[in-house]
Design an enzyme around this catalytic site. Structure first.
Site, PDB file in Angstrom:
ATOM      1  CE1 TYR A   1      -2.901  -3.315   0.390  1.00  0.00           C
ATOM      2  CE2 TYR A   1      -3.363  -2.356   2.578  1.00  0.00           C
ATOM      3  CZ  TYR A   1      -3.602  -3.333   1.582  1.00  0.00           C
ATOM      4  OH  TYR A   1      -4.377  -4.385   1.766  1.00  0.00           O
TER       5      TYR A   1
ATOM      6  CG  HIS B   1      -0.606  -8.619   0.626  1.00  0.00           C
ATOM      7  ND1 HIS B   1      -0.247  -7.185   0.487  1.00  0.00           N
ATOM      8  CD2 HIS B   1      -2.053  -8.819   0.466  1.00  0.00           C
ATOM      9  CE1 HIS B   1      -1.656  -6.505   0.479  1.00  0.00           C
ATOM     10  NE2 HIS B   1      -2.413  -7.249   0.114  1.00  0.00           N
TER      11      HIS B   1
END
Length: 275
Positions: free
Chosen positions: A54, A112
């Site tokens: 992010y 992730h």
């Protein structure tokens, strides 16, 4: 004004408590990200979910450090990036995330995505971080049953949490049951389908029945299933609205009815492509 709503917690398999509702911070940057975290803290949120992918760990760390909330009172998740898989690379990536967050530890560190060919080495690195007490809990994201079965074949530590896309329109019942049977906490991201399904007439009817917003109905459906959920918003009004999903209940019949909405609708990539 701080909310008076009681935040429900879940207990992970190693005894660590985690709020069921949190703030996802995907695609938030700069002052907007810091303000969203500040507003969320004031509303009552205590779970914050970021990731190296992010590129906003700095902002999240700044906002939490500059708040008047003690570090021990917030639960912070970050994740291993897809380009950082492998044993040594994972350990280095974790150190970089800690540095950006300006923290001594994270509460939860996740893989992730199940990157092909490197999942085992990366999980071994997470186990080391956990055994060295650098993280309070470890887990995975986007792991379907096939990936969890594979992980079980080499893991010494079963993941405490699995974060996946999970909505009434992507009701992964088999995965939910699998995780419940193994005491793996399921957590849903993009629970509100980025708004694309909030106009579903069946959902609208439920919202009218309970005098709640469609978003609150969906978030409450997650909570009723015992699923942790991390909706994203930078709007203070929406943050408060989402948090309001904690102060009412759905009937068991209405939860079961929403389970029938499934149409395998995805916002994000299908993890099966990484098998």
């Amino acid at each position: 004004m701080v909310s008076t709503i009681n935040q429900p917690y879940t207990t992970l398999s190693n005894g660590i408590e985690m709020p069921l509702l949190g703030l996802g911070v995907y695609d938030m940057h700069g002052a907007e990200a810091e303000q969203a975290v500040q507003d969320a803290l004031e509303t009552g949120y205590r779970l914050f979910d970021t990731a190296s992918l992010y590129e906003n760990e700095n902002e999240i760390g700044n906002a939490l450090r500059n708040s008047n909330i003690a570090r021990a009172d917030v639960f912070v998740t970050t994740k291993l990036g897809n380009v950082d898989h492998g044993y040594d690379a994972t350990l280095r990536a974790f150190e970089k995330s800690l540095e950006k967050l300006q923290m001594d530890y994270v509460d939860l560190y996740l893989i992730h995505w199940p990157v092909k060919g490197q999942r085992k080495e990366s999980w071994k690195a997470l186990e080391k971080l956990y055994n060295d007490k650098r993280v309070k809990a470890i887990g995975v994201a986007n792991y379907l049953v096939e990936f969890l079965d594979e992980l079980e074949s080499y893991a010494f530590i079963i993941p405490m949490l699995n974060q996946v896309e999970f909505t009434p329109w992507l009701f992964q019942g088999e995965l939910l049951q699998y995780c419940q049977n193994r005491n793996i906490q399921l957590q849903s991201y993009s629970p509100l389908t980025r708004g694309l399904k909030l106009g579903d007439p069946r959902l609208i009817a439920l919202a009218e029945k309970y005098d709640r917003s469609p978003a609150q109905i969906v978030l409450r459906w997650n909570i009723e299933h015992g699923i942790s959920t991390i909706p994203k918003s930078v709007s203070k009004k929406r943050l408060q609205e989402n948090f309001g999903s904690l102060n009412f209940k759905l009937t068991a019949d209405d939860v079961a009815f929403m389970d029938t909405f499934n149409e395998n609708f995805r916002i994000c990539d299908n993890p099966m492509e990484m098998l």
